[in-house]
Write a protein that holds these residues in place. Sequence first.
Motif, PDB file in Angstrom:
ATOM      1  N   SER A 151     -15.112 -36.896 -13.005  1.00  0.00           N
ATOM      2  CA  SER A 151     -15.350 -36.846 -14.450  1.00  0.00           C
ATOM      3  C   SER A 151     -14.249 -37.591 -15.186  1.00  0.00           C
ATOM      4  N   TYR A 152     -14.587 -38.003 -16.412  1.00  0.00           N
ATOM      5  CA  TYR A 152     -13.631 -38.712 -17.270  1.00  0.00           C
ATOM      6  C   TYR A 152     -13.828 -38.221 -18.698  1.00  0.00           C
ATOM      7  N   THR A 153     -12.729 -37.840 -19.368  1.00  0.00           N
ATOM      8  CA  THR A 153     -12.801 -37.309 -20.734  1.00  0.00           C
ATOM      9  C   THR A 153     -12.262 -38.333 -21.729  1.00  0.00           C
ATOM     10  N   ILE A 154     -13.041 -38.578 -22.766  1.00  0.00           N
ATOM     11  CA  ILE A 154     -12.675 -39.511 -23.824  1.00  0.00           C
ATOM     12  C   ILE A 154     -12.276 -38.707 -25.053  1.00  0.00           C
ATOM     13  N   GLU A 155     -11.108 -39.004 -25.605  1.00  0.00           N
ATOM     14  CA  GLU A 155     -10.683 -38.356 -26.844  1.00  0.00           C
ATOM     15  C   GLU A 155     -11.311 -39.103 -28.019  1.00  0.00           C
ATOM     16  N   GLY A 156     -12.065 -38.401 -28.844  1.00  0.00           N
ATOM     17  CA  GLY A 156     -12.738 -39.027 -29.975  1.00  0.00           C
ATOM     18  C   GLY A 156     -14.218 -38.720 -29.953  1.00  0.00           C
ATOM     19  N   THR A 157     -14.971 -39.369 -30.824  1.00  0.00           N
ATOM     20  CA  THR A 157     -16.405 -39.112 -30.943  1.00  0.00           C
ATOM     21  C   THR A 157     -17.198 -40.155 -30.161  1.00  0.00           C
ATOM     22  N   MET A 158     -18.474 -39.841 -29.933  1.00  0.00           N
ATOM     23  CA  MET A 158     -19.363 -40.771 -29.228  1.00  0.00           C
ATOM     24  C   MET A 158     -19.469 -42.105 -29.968  1.00  0.00           C
ATOM     25  N   GLU A 159     -19.506 -42.019 -31.310  1.00  0.00           N
ATOM     26  CA  GLU A 159     -19.664 -43.238 -32.106  1.00  0.00           C
ATOM     27  C   GLU A 159     -18.495 -44.206 -31.904  1.00  0.00           C
ATOM     28  N   GLU A 160     -17.318 -43.658 -31.583  1.00  0.00           N
ATOM     29  CA  GLU A 160     -16.137 -44.499 -31.396  1.00  0.00           C
ATOM     30  C   GLU A 160     -16.073 -45.113 -29.999  1.00  0.00           C
ATOM     31  N   HIS A 161     -16.814 -44.534 -29.059  1.00  0.00           N
ATOM     32  CA  HIS A 161     -16.660 -44.948 -27.661  1.00  0.00           C
ATOM     33  C   HIS A 161     -18.001 -45.200 -26.966  1.00  0.00           C
ATOM     34  N   SER A 162     -18.997 -45.671 -27.691  1.00  0.00           N
ATOM     35  CA  SER A 162     -20.287 -45.931 -27.054  1.00  0.00           C
ATOM     36  C   SER A 162     -20.165 -47.113 -26.094  1.00  0.00           C
ATOM     37  N   GLY A 163     -21.082 -47.185 -25.139  1.00  0.00           N
ATOM     38  CA  GLY A 163     -21.076 -48.298 -24.187  1.00  0.00           C
ATOM     39  C   GLY A 163     -21.484 -47.855 -22.797  1.00  0.00           C
ATOM     40  N   ILE A 164     -21.307 -48.756 -21.831  1.00  0.00           N
ATOM     41  CA  ILE A 164     -21.661 -48.504 -20.431  1.00  0.00           C
ATOM     42  C   ILE A 164     -20.377 -48.195 -19.660  1.00  0.00           C
ATOM     43  N   TYR A 165     -20.333 -47.030 -19.048  1.00  0.00           N
ATOM     44  CA  TYR A 165     -19.192 -46.619 -18.222  1.00  0.00           C
ATOM     45  C   TYR A 165     -19.645 -46.582 -16.765  1.00  0.00           C
ATOM     46  N   GLU A 166     -18.804 -47.088 -15.885  1.00  0.00           N
ATOM     47  CA  GLU A 166     -19.141 -47.163 -14.462  1.00  0.00           C
ATOM     48  C   GLU A 166     -18.267 -46.200 -13.666  1.00  0.00           C
ATOM     49  N   CYS A 167     -18.912 -45.319 -12.905  1.00  0.00           N
ATOM     50  CA  CYS A 167     -18.168 -44.439 -11.998  1.00  0.00           C
ATOM     51  C   CYS A 167     -18.315 -44.998 -10.587  1.00  0.00           C
ATOM     52  N   ILE A 168     -17.205 -45.077  -9.870  1.00  0.00           N
ATOM     53  CA  ILE A 168     -17.189 -45.680  -8.535  1.00  0.00           C
ATOM     54  C   ILE A 168     -16.653 -44.659  -7.536  1.00  0.00           C
ATOM     55  N   PHE A 169     -17.397 -44.471  -6.460  1.00  0.00           N
ATOM     56  CA  PHE A 169     -16.950 -43.640  -5.349  1.00  0.00           C
ATOM     57  C   PHE A 169     -16.452 -44.578  -4.250  1.00  0.00           C
ATOM     58  N   GLU A 170     -15.153 -44.476  -3.954  1.00  0.00           N
ATOM     59  CA  GLU A 170     -14.571 -45.326  -2.916  1.00  0.00           C
ATOM     60  C   GLU A 170     -14.984 -44.795  -1.547  1.00  0.00           C
ATOM     61  N   ALA A 171     -15.781 -45.582  -0.841  1.00  0.00           N
ATOM     62  CA  ALA A 171     -16.260 -45.222   0.492  1.00  0.00           C
ATOM     63  C   ALA A 171     -16.610 -46.523   1.204  1.00  0.00           C
ATOM     64  N   ASN A 172     -17.124 -46.426   2.404  1.00  0.00           N
ATOM     65  CA  ASN A 172     -17.588 -47.611   3.123  1.00  0.00           C
ATOM     66  C   ASN A 172     -19.068 -47.431   3.437  1.00  0.00           C
ATOM     67  N   PRO A 173     -19.966 -48.068   2.603  1.00  0.00           N
ATOM     68  CA  PRO A 173     -19.672 -48.994   1.505  1.00  0.00           C
ATOM     69  C   PRO A 173     -19.371 -48.276   0.183  1.00  0.00           C
ATOM     70  N   GLN A 174     -18.834 -49.045  -0.781  1.00  0.00           N
ATOM     71  CA  GLN A 174     -18.522 -48.517  -2.116  1.00  0.00           C
ATOM     72  C   GLN A 174     -19.822 -48.194  -2.863  1.00  0.00           C
ATOM     73  N   ILE A 175     -19.817 -47.088  -3.617  1.00  0.00           N
ATOM     74  CA  ILE A 175     -21.018 -46.646  -4.327  1.00  0.00           C
ATOM     75  C   ILE A 175     -20.717 -46.570  -5.813  1.00  0.00           C
ATOM     76  N   LYS A 176     -21.620 -47.159  -6.624  1.00  0.00           N
ATOM     77  CA  LYS A 176     -21.398 -47.232  -8.070  1.00  0.00           C
ATOM     78  C   LYS A 176     -22.527 -46.548  -8.828  1.00  0.00           C
ATOM     79  N   GLY A 177     -22.147 -45.886  -9.927  1.00  0.00           N
ATOM     80  CA  GLY A 177     -23.118 -45.299 -10.837  1.00  0.00           C
ATOM     81  C   GLY A 177     -22.792 -45.690 -12.270  1.00  0.00           C
ATOM     82  N   GLN A 178     -23.727 -45.453 -13.184  1.00  0.00           N
ATOM     83  CA  GLN A 178     -23.523 -45.813 -14.593  1.00  0.00           C
ATOM     84  C   GLN A 178     -23.801 -44.625 -15.490  1.00  0.00           C
ATOM     85  N   VAL A 179     -22.931 -44.465 -16.487  1.00  0.00           N
ATOM     86  CA  VAL A 179     -23.155 -43.471 -17.543  1.00  0.00           C
ATOM     87  C   VAL A 179     -23.183 -44.226 -18.867  1.00  0.00           C
TER      88      VAL A 179
END
Length: 242
Positions: free
Chosen positions: A167-195
């Motif tokens: 998880s990742y916590t952003i200080e502030g409101t959604m309006e200030e930090h909208s966009g595409i965030y990528e979560c990456i699990f380091e493994a073999n192979p690497q696995i990526k997700g989007q929030v």
Amino acid sequence: AGFIKSPLSQKRLAQDSVELYCEAIGNPIPEIQWWFEGNDPNETHAQLWDGARQDRVKINATYNLHSTSTISIANLTADDSGMYECRASNDPDRNHLSKSPKVKWIRSQANVFVIERPEIATNVTVGTDKVTLSCSISAPQLTITGHKWIHKEKTLLEDSTSGASTSYTIEGTMEEHSGIYECIFEANPQIKGQVNISVPPQVTAYKKSEHGNEGDTGVLTCKNPSFPAVTTWSWHKSGHGV
């Protein structure tokens, strides 16, 4: 003929692509071929050609001073798992239908393991002046060695824990930090997700007022930093409509 570089075994996720590289030297310059043997015990070696497997296989080769060849396979499936073999020979009879070559093909092998793509569940929790993003992975068979969060190509958070969630916590409101965030699990192979943090357009004027002389060109600018991007703009002047 002899190998300068041999293909390396790799793990990949289903729907990803893989690339294998082979380089050989000899005089005359050797020919390079690619062969495949699947994991089915009854499956035999089969030569691969450019355009095979419904055009998912691409083979590029150059013959200049020595031989180089790259095979790439797109949109991988479980059936692409198996042993890939780079063969090289410069015997004049190497491809003769009735004569066997005096010098056998030399071979170099690499295994490709295609792993089923795990599902990543994502969530956005909105609190008072903070937003928490989370990703959870359904892949207990993979060894996870860390996590990473990325936004606009900038690394926001990095750790070396082995959990199946992050998880990742952003200080502030959604309006200030909208966009595409990528979560990456380091493994073999690497696995990526989007929030995705989506908000209505937040339109602001670049400057509150603009002054100029009669006959000058005036430029008024509005910007929208929010996600998703605005696709249609319209301008209105008081008492004159659009």
